[in-house]
Every structure is written in structure tokens, then in C-alpha cells.
Design an enzyme around this catalytic site. Structure first.
Site, PDB file in Angstrom:
ATOM      1  N   GLU A  75      26.720   8.831   4.765  1.00  0.00           N
ATOM      2  CA  GLU A  75      26.013   9.726   5.649  1.00  0.00           C
ATOM      3  C   GLU A  75      25.536   9.207   6.849  1.00  0.00           C
ATOM      4  O   GLU A  75      25.130  10.015   7.808  1.00  0.00           O
ATOM      5  CB  GLU A  75      24.929  10.707   4.989  1.00  0.00           C
ATOM      6  CG  GLU A  75      23.833   9.966   4.908  1.00  0.00           C
ATOM      7  CD  GLU A  75      23.713   9.253   3.335  1.00  0.00           C
ATOM      8  OE1 GLU A  75      22.644   8.770   2.949  1.00  0.00           O
ATOM      9  OE2 GLU A  75      24.904   9.137   2.690  1.00  0.00           O
ATOM     10  N   ASP A  88      20.068  18.045   0.899  1.00  0.00           N
ATOM     11  CA  ASP A  88      20.277  16.466   0.634  1.00  0.00           C
ATOM     12  C   ASP A  88      19.246  15.849   1.317  1.00  0.00           C
ATOM     13  O   ASP A  88      19.021  14.657   0.750  1.00  0.00           O
ATOM     14  CB  ASP A  88      21.585  16.093   1.097  1.00  0.00           C
ATOM     15  CG  ASP A  88      22.591  16.172  -0.230  1.00  0.00           C
ATOM     16  OD1 ASP A  88      22.122  16.335  -1.491  1.00  0.00           O
ATOM     17  OD2 ASP A  88      23.826  16.361   0.064  1.00  0.00           O
ATOM     18  N   ARG A 144      33.953  15.588  -8.326  1.00  0.00           N
ATOM     19  CA  ARG A 144      34.650  14.767  -7.358  1.00  0.00           C
ATOM     20  C   ARG A 144      34.749  13.386  -7.817  1.00  0.00           C
ATOM     21  O   ARG A 144      33.827  13.018  -8.995  1.00  0.00           O
ATOM     22  CB  ARG A 144      33.718  14.729  -5.956  1.00  0.00           C
ATOM     23  CG  ARG A 144      33.764  15.979  -5.126  1.00  0.00           C
ATOM     24  CD  ARG A 144      32.906  16.067  -4.057  1.00  0.00           C
ATOM     25  NE  ARG A 144      31.673  16.092  -4.345  1.00  0.00           N
ATOM     26  CZ  ARG A 144      30.417  16.068  -3.206  1.00  0.00           C
ATOM     27  NH1 ARG A 144      30.913  16.099  -2.009  1.00  0.00           N
ATOM     28  NH2 ARG A 144      29.336  16.104  -3.874  1.00  0.00           N
TER      29      ARG A 144
END
Length: 372
Positions: free
Chosen positions: A118, A270, A15
Site C-alpha cells: 500500500e 484498514d 485471495r
């Protein structure tokens, strides 16, 4: 503002922080964008596309980090990248600091202003910059589980949807949020038997409205988790506490008692993972086996579908990138309490309470840095 976009260097991470379309928007707003050569190759966006959008191409990451006022990435900076950060530089990316004290210490030492995708919130309490990747990861988790169930991969050798006369696989999804909903949709599509464990009654009602009788919802308790995990062929962990380490809901003892050849896909890895036996893996070596249970714990699952993931992520991050660049980070965060929730580290201080609590480190109120 000079915005820097380095090439991602985490294993099998394809990405990129900004697409050419995002770069063009930033340039239209009067900003400069410096993109490391080859940064967008993984999504089919080559240097010429970035040049056409108005970016300058840097020869290497060192040039990007040395010149940029704000670094826009996808994954947390790796150790050699953290060594290039400097005081007052803005870092806008996924961080997942709660299970990563080494990264946290390096960011504190560097004195950066680190805003984590996040933990940015929306008015309804959702996590709009995490949601696109949670959608991707939830859907990919079922693909990964189906592959891991194959005998050659260490699984029990069953097809998720079965065939006429043969029962389908039983999927236990822990957490009915974005990951859980998307995993359930994929598993149902394959014809699997699906159970979602969730602690919010309104959310269970919502899931019932979405899926009807295609999914069984079960209220989350220690007993129900144990019962459903032991009965499952596949367990998908999608529990999230914003900024904090994931709760350990699957003990080592439970793993020992799971069906031989069953599969755990820990999407929460994560944030440290939901199983005591979970540890981060990469797309290069995605699985390992503990007590005859296959564990898939890739920490950047959406990186495997980089094009879809990058464009979905940029749709969510671009307005915030522009707000920070247009106004400066202090004003942008002062005017947007939800973006302020994304501030994890500033000038040597941890500014997200859940991160500080998870790491047992001091917390500083983020408003300290944005007040006039």
C-alpha cells in the site's frame, strides 16, 4: 530465490499471494516457489495447477515460513504467522501498520524486511499496488450499502435508485480518489443521487469531466462534511493518507445526528477508519449499529470476490516480485525509489516516516539499508 506463498488465514479471506500464472513467471526467471496446500482453492486454483506451473506444494504454513527467503501474501500476517517470521526474511504483502502497533512490534522484533503493497508509489504519486483493490472496494462499497439500506439489515428501507415518483437515496462519498471514483460510478449506475467531497480542485475538475452533471462535487471543509453527512442516506469513506492513519472526519456527535437507518461504509478501515465509531469487522459479521446508523467496516472487502481481486492484484505485484527475487531486495529497492517507498520495516527499524509518525515511534531513513 525461494519464494513462499502461504494460505491466507484471516477470517473469510480467500485471495492468494500468487496465481499459477505468476508462479510460472517466477520459475521461468529461475526461482523456486513453495505454495502451501490449498492456498489457491478460494480462487479455483488447486494444487495441481500450481504443480503444473512449477511450484512445490508444502504440507502446511510452517514449512513455507521455515524455508522461504521471501513470503508473498495478500493480508497482513496474523499473530501466529508473525511468530514464524525470522530475521532477514522478506515479507511482501499489505501491512497497514499505522493503526496496528501489535503487528508493528512483532515485525520489528522478528527483524524482517517488510515491504508493504500500500505504500509502493508510481512516478505520478499514485499507489499502483493499492489501486486494484481500491477499485474493487469502491465498487463493492455500493453493493454493501445497498444491502445495508434494506430494513431487515437495520437500514431505513430504501432502494438506492428509487422508482418513478420516489426519490433515490443520497450517497455522500468522502474522498474522490480511486475508491471514490469507483463508488461513484456504481452509485450512478444504480440511479442514486451522488455527492463527492474532495479537497483537490484539480481532482474535482477531473471528476466533473468523468461524470459530468451525474455527480455533485463539494470542496472538503469541516462544515461541508458535516452538512453532507447529515443529509446523506449512505456515507462511503474512502480517504487515504499513504502509510498514515486515516483522518477522523466523522465524529461521534455527527453519527448521533445522522438519519436513523442511514449507512456508513468505511473503506478506510484498514488504516483505522474515517469515523470515530468505526471498528474493523469481518465478512462473517460485517455490520453493527451505533445510534441507529448501520456501520459496514469489513477490513478485507475485496476478499469476498477473491478471484477478481487476486488476478487484479497479481497484475500489479508480479513485476515487483520478480524484481526483488531477481536482484535481491537491496538492489531492487536501490534501483527503484518507488519500490523503496514500500519498505516499512527493516531489521528492527521503522523505515516509513508516516507509519512511524502515526505510531509515535522512531523512524530510520530507508536509504540507510540500500546504500552501498
Amino acid at each position: 530465490m525461494l519464494i513462499g506463498v502461504p494460505k491466507e488465514i484471516k477470517t473469510h479471506e480467500y485471495r492468494v499471494g500468487m496465481t499459477p500464472a505468476s508462479v510460472r513467471e517466477a520459475v521461468h526467471h529461475g526461482h523456486e516457489v513453495l505454495v502451501e496446500t490449498g492456498a489457491g482453492a478460494g480462487i479455483g486454483a488447486h494444487d495441481d495447477a500450481y504443480r503444473a506451473a512449477g511450484a512445490r506444494i508444502a504440507r502446511d504454513a510452517a514449512e513455507v515460513f521455515a524455508n522461504a527467503e521471501m513470503i508473498v501474501k495478500v493480508k497482513e500476517p496474523q499473530a501466529n504467522e508473525r511468530a514464524m517470521l525470522r530475521e532477514g526474511q522478506i515479507l511482501f504483502t499489505y501491512l497497514h501498520l499505522a493503526p496496528d502497533p501489535d503487528q508493528t512490534r512483532d515485525l520489528l522484533k522478528a527483524g524482517v524486511v517488510a515491504i508493504a503493497y500500500e505504500t509502493v508509489t508510481a512516478p505520478d504519486g499514485s499507489l499502483p499496488l493499492l489501486a486494484p483493490m481500491s477499485q474493487v472496494a469502491g465498487r463493492m462499497s455500493v453493493q454493501a450499502a445497498a444491502h445495508c439500506l434494506e430494513k431487515e439489515q437495520g437500514g431505513m428501507g430504501i432502494l438506492p435508485g428509487g422508482v418513478p415518483g420516489v426519490k433515490p437515496a443520497r450517497f455522500c462519498i468522502i474522498g474522490g480518489g480511486v475508491v471514490g471514483e469507483n463508488a461513484a460510478a456504481m452509485a450512478i449506475g444504480l440511479g442514486a443521487d451522488v455527492v463527492i467531497i474532495e479537497k483537490s480542485v484539480p481532482r474535482m475538475q477531473q471528476l466533473h469531466r468523468i461524470f459530468g452533471h451525474a455527480v455533485n462535487t463539494v470542496y472538503s471543509t469541516r462544515l461541508t462534511i458535516e452538512e453532507e453527512v447529515l443529509a446523506a442516506d449512505v456515507v462511503i469513506c474512502g480517504v487515504l493518507i499513504p502509510g498514515a492513519a486515516a483522518p477522523k472526519l466523522i465524529s461521534r456527535d455527527m453519527v448521533r445526528r445522522m438519519k436513523p437507518g442511514s449507512v456508513i461504509v468505511d473503506v478506510a478501515i484498514d488504516q483505522g477508519g474515517c469515523a470515530e465509531t468505526s471498528m474493523p469487522t469481518t465478512h462473517a459479521e460485517p455490520t453493527y449499529v451505533v445510534d441507529d446508523v448501520v456501520h459496514y467496516c469489513v477490513a478485507n472487502m475485496p476478499g469476498a470476490v477473491a478471484r477478481t481481486s487476486t488476478y487484479a492484484l497479481n497484475n500489479a505485484t508480479l513485476p515487483h516480485i520478480l524484481a526483488i527475487a531477481d536482484k535481491g531486495w537491496r538492489q531492487a529497492l536501490a534501483e527503484d525509489e518507488h519500490l523503496l517507498h514500500g519498505l516499512n520495516v527493516a531489521y528492527g527499524h521503522i523505515t516509513h516516516e508516516a507509519v512511524a509518525r502515526s505510531l509515535n515511534m522512531p523512524w530510520t531513513d530507508p536509504h540507510t539499508f540500500v546504500r552501498d
